[in-house]
Motif scaffolding. Structure first.
Motif, PDB file in Angstrom:
ATOM      1  N   PRO A  86       0.806  -1.223   0.000  1.00  0.00           N
ATOM      2  CA  PRO A  86       0.000   0.000   0.000  1.00  0.00           C
ATOM      3  C   PRO A  86       0.844   1.281   0.000  1.00  0.00           C
ATOM      4  O   PRO A  86       0.535   2.229  -0.711  1.00  0.00           O
ATOM      5  CB  PRO A  86      -0.819  -0.107   1.294  1.00  0.00           C
ATOM      6  CG  PRO A  86      -0.850  -1.552   1.602  1.00  0.00           C
ATOM      7  CD  PRO A  86       0.434  -2.110   1.104  1.00  0.00           C
ATOM      8  N   ARG A  87       1.930   1.283   0.761  1.00  0.00           N
ATOM      9  CA  ARG A  87       2.781   2.478   0.810  1.00  0.00           C
ATOM     10  C   ARG A  87       3.491   2.680  -0.529  1.00  0.00           C
ATOM     11  O   ARG A  87       3.617   3.793  -1.017  1.00  0.00           O
ATOM     12  CB  ARG A  87       3.812   2.369   1.920  1.00  0.00           C
ATOM     13  CG  ARG A  87       4.661   3.623   1.998  1.00  0.00           C
ATOM     14  CD  ARG A  87       5.184   3.848   3.324  1.00  0.00           C
ATOM     15  NE  ARG A  87       4.116   3.731   4.292  1.00  0.00           N
ATOM     16  CZ  ARG A  87       4.140   4.318   5.458  1.00  0.00           C
ATOM     17  NH1 ARG A  87       5.134   5.064   5.796  1.00  0.00           N
ATOM     18  NH2 ARG A  87       3.161   4.150   6.322  1.00  0.00           N
ATOM     19  N   ARG A  88       3.961   1.588  -1.130  1.00  0.00           N
ATOM     20  CA  ARG A  88       4.630   1.682  -2.432  1.00  0.00           C
ATOM     21  C   ARG A  88       3.647   2.219  -3.473  1.00  0.00           C
ATOM     22  O   ARG A  88       3.993   3.080  -4.273  1.00  0.00           O
ATOM     23  CB  ARG A  88       5.148   0.304  -2.856  1.00  0.00           C
ATOM     24  CG  ARG A  88       5.984   0.309  -4.109  1.00  0.00           C
ATOM     25  CD  ARG A  88       6.431  -1.090  -4.543  1.00  0.00           C
ATOM     26  NE  ARG A  88       6.922  -1.931  -3.484  1.00  0.00           N
ATOM     27  CZ  ARG A  88       8.164  -1.915  -3.007  1.00  0.00           C
ATOM     28  NH1 ARG A  88       9.038  -1.084  -3.514  1.00  0.00           N
ATOM     29  NH2 ARG A  88       8.523  -2.736  -2.048  1.00  0.00           N
ATOM     30  N   ALA A  89       2.424   1.702  -3.461  1.00  0.00           N
ATOM     31  CA  ALA A  89       1.411   2.149  -4.419  1.00  0.00           C
ATOM     32  C   ALA A  89       1.112   3.631  -4.233  1.00  0.00           C
ATOM     33  O   ALA A  89       0.981   4.377  -5.209  1.00  0.00           O
ATOM     34  CB  ALA A  89       0.143   1.321  -4.259  1.00  0.00           C
ATOM     35  N   GLN A  90       1.021   4.060  -2.983  1.00  0.00           N
ATOM     36  CA  GLN A  90       0.724   5.466  -2.698  1.00  0.00           C
ATOM     37  C   GLN A  90       1.861   6.366  -3.187  1.00  0.00           C
ATOM     38  O   GLN A  90       1.613   7.403  -3.799  1.00  0.00           O
ATOM     39  CB  GLN A  90       0.513   5.656  -1.202  1.00  0.00           C
ATOM     40  CG  GLN A  90       0.108   7.059  -0.815  1.00  0.00           C
ATOM     41  CD  GLN A  90      -0.090   7.185   0.679  1.00  0.00           C
ATOM     42  OE1 GLN A  90       0.416   6.393   1.455  1.00  0.00           O
ATOM     43  NE2 GLN A  90      -0.842   8.197   1.081  1.00  0.00           N
ATOM     44  N   GLU A  91       3.098   5.967  -2.941  1.00  0.00           N
ATOM     45  CA  GLU A  91       4.235   6.782  -3.364  1.00  0.00           C
ATOM     46  C   GLU A  91       4.354   6.858  -4.886  1.00  0.00           C
ATOM     47  O   GLU A  91       4.768   7.878  -5.418  1.00  0.00           O
ATOM     48  CB  GLU A  91       5.535   6.214  -2.788  1.00  0.00           C
ATOM     49  CG  GLU A  91       5.716   6.512  -1.322  1.00  0.00           C
ATOM     50  CD  GLU A  91       7.035   5.988  -0.787  1.00  0.00           C
ATOM     51  OE1 GLU A  91       7.843   5.442  -1.586  1.00  0.00           O
ATOM     52  OE2 GLU A  91       7.266   6.127   0.423  1.00  0.00           O
ATOM     53  N   GLN A  96      -3.350  -0.124  -5.470  1.00  0.00           N
ATOM     54  CA  GLN A  96      -2.735  -1.277  -4.807  1.00  0.00           C
ATOM     55  C   GLN A  96      -2.830  -2.520  -5.687  1.00  0.00           C
ATOM     56  O   GLN A  96      -1.886  -3.315  -5.755  1.00  0.00           O
ATOM     57  CB  GLN A  96      -3.406  -1.535  -3.463  1.00  0.00           C
ATOM     58  CG  GLN A  96      -3.061  -0.527  -2.410  1.00  0.00           C
ATOM     59  CD  GLN A  96      -3.700  -0.867  -1.069  1.00  0.00           C
ATOM     60  OE1 GLN A  96      -3.886  -2.028  -0.749  1.00  0.00           O
ATOM     61  NE2 GLN A  96      -4.042   0.155  -0.306  1.00  0.00           N
ATOM     62  N   ALA A  97      -3.952  -2.676  -6.358  1.00  0.00           N
ATOM     63  CA  ALA A  97      -4.143  -3.850  -7.221  1.00  0.00           C
ATOM     64  C   ALA A  97      -3.138  -3.849  -8.368  1.00  0.00           C
ATOM     65  O   ALA A  97      -2.559  -4.894  -8.697  1.00  0.00           O
ATOM     66  CB  ALA A  97      -5.570  -3.882  -7.758  1.00  0.00           C
TER      67      ALA A  97
END
Length: 175
Positions: A86-91, A96-97
């Motif tokens: 989730p953090r990687r996706a946000q950055e 997330q998917a």
């Protein structure tokens, strides 16, 4: 559409202009090179010619958004493999998917859960051996000694800081 080399694309374009811009004639002229059933379709020839006329090039298309996302996720994963999805996706500004799908399918990585183990030191084997010998001596002197010992396998050790193994996943190709 099959993937053809740059030389094959150039050949298609040459034959197209030699046949006075006729797709049907170009299609027939490619028969000696590819055979009757393996030659590119008229649609493929049309697409190659249109691309050449629009861009002046027969090289491959620039990387798609999907390929760009995969390369940014790969770079992010190499920099910090312990970062949560989730953090990687946000950055990265991805869902997330999508991030999960890129990690699994395109990069071939798997999420591995941390398993905490106790480090075995070089001196540890000797100490365990001494304890086992002492325990055997005690059992020889007192047959009821095993019932007087309370051993528990539940313990918490934090040698290098706290690790929340419930939420932490490490992405890698091997465990």
């Amino acid at each position: 559409m099959e993937s053809y080399s740059v030389q094959q694309h150039v050949q298609m374009i040459k034959l197209f202009y030699q046949s006075k811009c006729s797709l049907r004639s170009t299609f027939r002229a490619l028969r000696p090179f590819y055979g009757r059933n393996n030659r590119p379709t008229e649609r493929t020839i049309r697409n190659v010619v249109n691309k050449f006329e629009e861009t002046g090039s027969v090289n491959a298309q620039p990387p798609s958004v999907r390929e760009q996302n995969a390369s940014t996720v790969r770079k992010s994963e190499q920099e910090n493999p312990r970062q949560s999805t989730p953090r990687r996706a946000q950055e990265l500004g991805l869902s997330q998917a999508s991030t999960w799908r890129i990690l699994r399918r395109e990069l071939g990585l798997h999420p591995y859960k941390i398993q905490l183990t106790q480090e075995l030191k070089l001196n540890g084997h000797r100490q365990r051996r001494l304890f086992a010998d002492w325990l055997l001596e005690q059992l020889e002197t007192d047959a009821d000694f095993a019932r007087k010992i309370f051993l528990s396998d539940e313990a918490h050790f934090w040698m290098n800081g706290y690790a929340n193994k419930q939420n932490c996943r490490i992405w890698d190709k091997t465990n």
